[in-house]
Design an enzyme around this catalytic site. Sequence first.
Site, PDB file in Angstrom:
ATOM      1  N   MET A   1       0.823  -1.220   0.000  1.00  0.00           N
ATOM      2  CA  MET A   1       0.000   0.000   0.000  1.00  0.00           C
ATOM      3  C   MET A   1       0.857   1.270   0.000  1.00  0.00           C
ATOM      4  SD  MET A   1      -2.695  -1.308   2.902  1.00  0.00           S
ATOM      5  CE  MET A   1      -3.249  -3.033   2.937  1.00  0.00           C
TER       6      MET A   1
ATOM      7  N   HIS B   1      -2.289  -7.002  10.701  1.00  0.00           N
ATOM      8  CA  HIS B   1      -1.207  -5.999  10.674  1.00  0.00           C
ATOM      9  C   HIS B   1      -0.118  -6.315  11.701  1.00  0.00           C
ATOM     10  CE1 HIS B   1       0.815  -2.183  10.143  1.00  0.00           C
ATOM     11  NE2 HIS B   1       0.669  -1.907  11.432  1.00  0.00           N
TER      12      HIS B   1
HETATM   13  N1  HPA Z   1      -1.356  -6.844   1.108  1.00  0.00           N
HETATM   14  C1  HPA Z   1      -1.174  -5.508   1.062  1.00  0.00           C
HETATM   15  N2  HPA Z   1      -0.269  -4.879   1.804  1.00  0.00           N
HETATM   16  C2  HPA Z   1       0.484  -5.620   2.630  1.00  0.00           C
HETATM   17  C3  HPA Z   1       0.355  -7.006   2.731  1.00  0.00           C
HETATM   18  C4  HPA Z   1      -0.630  -7.654   1.926  1.00  0.00           C
HETATM   19  O1  HPA Z   1      -0.810  -8.889   1.950  1.00  0.00           O
HETATM   20  N3  HPA Z   1       1.254  -7.443   3.651  1.00  0.00           N
HETATM   21  C5  HPA Z   1       1.923  -6.326   4.075  1.00  0.00           C
HETATM   22  N4  HPA Z   1       1.469  -5.233   3.479  1.00  0.00           N
END
Ligand code: HPA
Length: 276
Positions: A215, A251
């Site tokens: 992101m 997260h």
């Molecule tokens: N998707 C999007 N952003 C992320 C991910 C994920 O699986 N893991 C860590 N940041």
Amino acid sequence: MSGAPDVPRLVQDAARALRDRAGAEPPVAAIILGSGLGGFAARVHGAVRVPYRDVPGFPVPSVDGHAGEVLMGTVAGRRVVCFAGRFHLYEGHGADVAALPARVAHALGAPVLFASNAAGGVRRTFRPGDLMVIADHLNLMFRNPLIGPLVPGDVRFPDMSDPYDPALRRQLHEVARAAGVPLQDGVYCGLTGPTYETPAEVRMLERLGADAVGMSTVPEVIAARAMGMRCAGVSVITNPAAGLSLAPLAHDEVVEVGRQVAPRFEALVEGFVASL
Ligand code: HPA
């Protein structure tokens, strides 16, 4: 969107405030630290630390795992500026605000932008803790930090045939080989979040050519290229992307894997700075 901030003025004010605190010697590189990777800050020697709240025009980050401070000091004896914490689109920032660290780095005289991030592994052979040099990106944020009046000094239509500098990518691989750090290459796909992807979206991303998904990073790199900076990036694969394992995504785990990888990641970045 962010209500059209006066980007050139914000950048000049921020750069002036940082120079006033840390001196005018230009850094050899700017380093942006992604989620869970803020521990690298401890490797910045003699650092002048400036919380984002003291940098004019900088928002205060809201996400756990992002410290929100600028560090100016030396790594491997070379001067660097380090951004611990970034501005994400999912926090409601425009792409122009997301790109502020790159612009401020450029205003401080940094010729190189090194961006790091935590990312989900789309390539099925990726495992949590793997490190991936970003060879190219897919901008599926459908935003671009360059939209709007041309920022003085920017290229209006930047060439993006080599957004991640081939020589810097080779340097990263050489450093990794010498340090015994396994390092792969792949395509990073940027989405806005804040939702993680659905399994169907991950299958789509796989077909589109993504190896990792996250992101961030894309806005900073686009702005850096428009300013003529050389870019490099590393993704820390913190989890298999949704649907590629049975576990739901959280997260906390992303941040935790980032912490576990820290010694290898930090050795790589330190060696990279030494190689500049
Ligand atoms: N998707 C999007 N952003 C992320 C991910 C994920 O699986 N893991 C860590 N940041």
